[in-house]
Design a protein around this motif. Sequence first.
Motif, short mmCIF file in Angstrom:
data_model
loop_
_atom_site.label_atom_id
_atom_site.label_comp_id
_atom_site.label_asym_id
_atom_site.label_seq_id
_atom_site.Cartn_x
_atom_site.Cartn_y
_atom_site.Cartn_z
N LEU A 187 0.85 -1.19 0.00
CA LEU A 187 0.00 0.00 0.00
C LEU A 187 0.88 1.24 0.00
N ASN A 188 0.77 2.03 -1.06
CA ASN A 188 1.55 3.27 -1.18
C ASN A 188 3.04 3.02 -0.92
N MET A 234 -7.41 1.90 3.87
CA MET A 234 -6.80 2.79 2.87
C MET A 234 -7.22 4.21 3.22
N ALA A 236 -5.29 7.35 2.67
CA ALA A 236 -4.82 8.51 1.92
C ALA A 236 -5.88 8.95 0.92
N ASN A 239 -4.74 6.06 -3.07
CA ASN A 239 -4.01 4.90 -2.56
C ASN A 239 -3.62 3.98 -3.69
N THR A 254 -5.80 1.65 -8.05
CA THR A 254 -5.79 2.85 -7.23
C THR A 254 -7.14 3.03 -6.58
#
Length: 257
Positions: A187-188, A234, A236, A239, A254
Amino acid sequence: MAYWVRFKRAGAAEFGTLDDATISVHSGDMFGASQPTGETVSLAEVELLTPTVPTKIIALWNNFHALAAKLNSPVPADPLYLLKAGSSLTTPGATVRRPASYDGKVVYEGELGIVIGKTATNVSEEDAPTHILGYTCVNDITAADIINKDATFAQWVRAKSFDGFGPFGPVVATDVEPSTLVVRTVLNGDERQNYPISDMVFSPAQLVSRISHDMTLLPGDIICCGTSLGVGTMKAPENAVEIVIDGIGTLRNTFVQ
């Protein structure tokens, strides 16, 4: 080993086998008689689709010993599963958007997907592998706060069936030994999940056999094997999520708020 893909070119869906960044176009039926046409096309020149069009997506719950132990849940005697809506499926590389009707936690769940290759009804565990075309990567995206929102009814299907909540692909890998596989979720840029398929409560052969005694499995159907430790939110605004299974590939999507 073959890596099967479906793709769109000039508005039409086609299929073939992927070798690095080149697709060998095939004719016929991915699940039956198919043969290469002799034509190749660059992966960069086409749009990848979901590698199959399943009639149903079966998603396992509590199918890993490590997660069951963490949650203090008993190991089930039979596979525990739900069905995700077909409309939740989306393609490799697609952007998944938060549902307008939901403002709670949305979590990733990196999983191995079993792809059915031959109609399976009441098959034995020994015969089950002959009904498996191969394996794929799945992100079983979940609106976590919905599941237990109503104390009278656990809303698993609603939580997992929003549009876009079922990315899978990019390929179906054949001739894979699933017990050797490891699922990683990034993740990211940060690895959040890393767990072995060998820790599953029910093996792929057991899942296909047992579920086929409940319902007929059709070519292209997906059994999502469930997830293990490391599921997370998630958070952000945007993501980048990667489900990585060496021997199969990387599913990239995404998720945006």
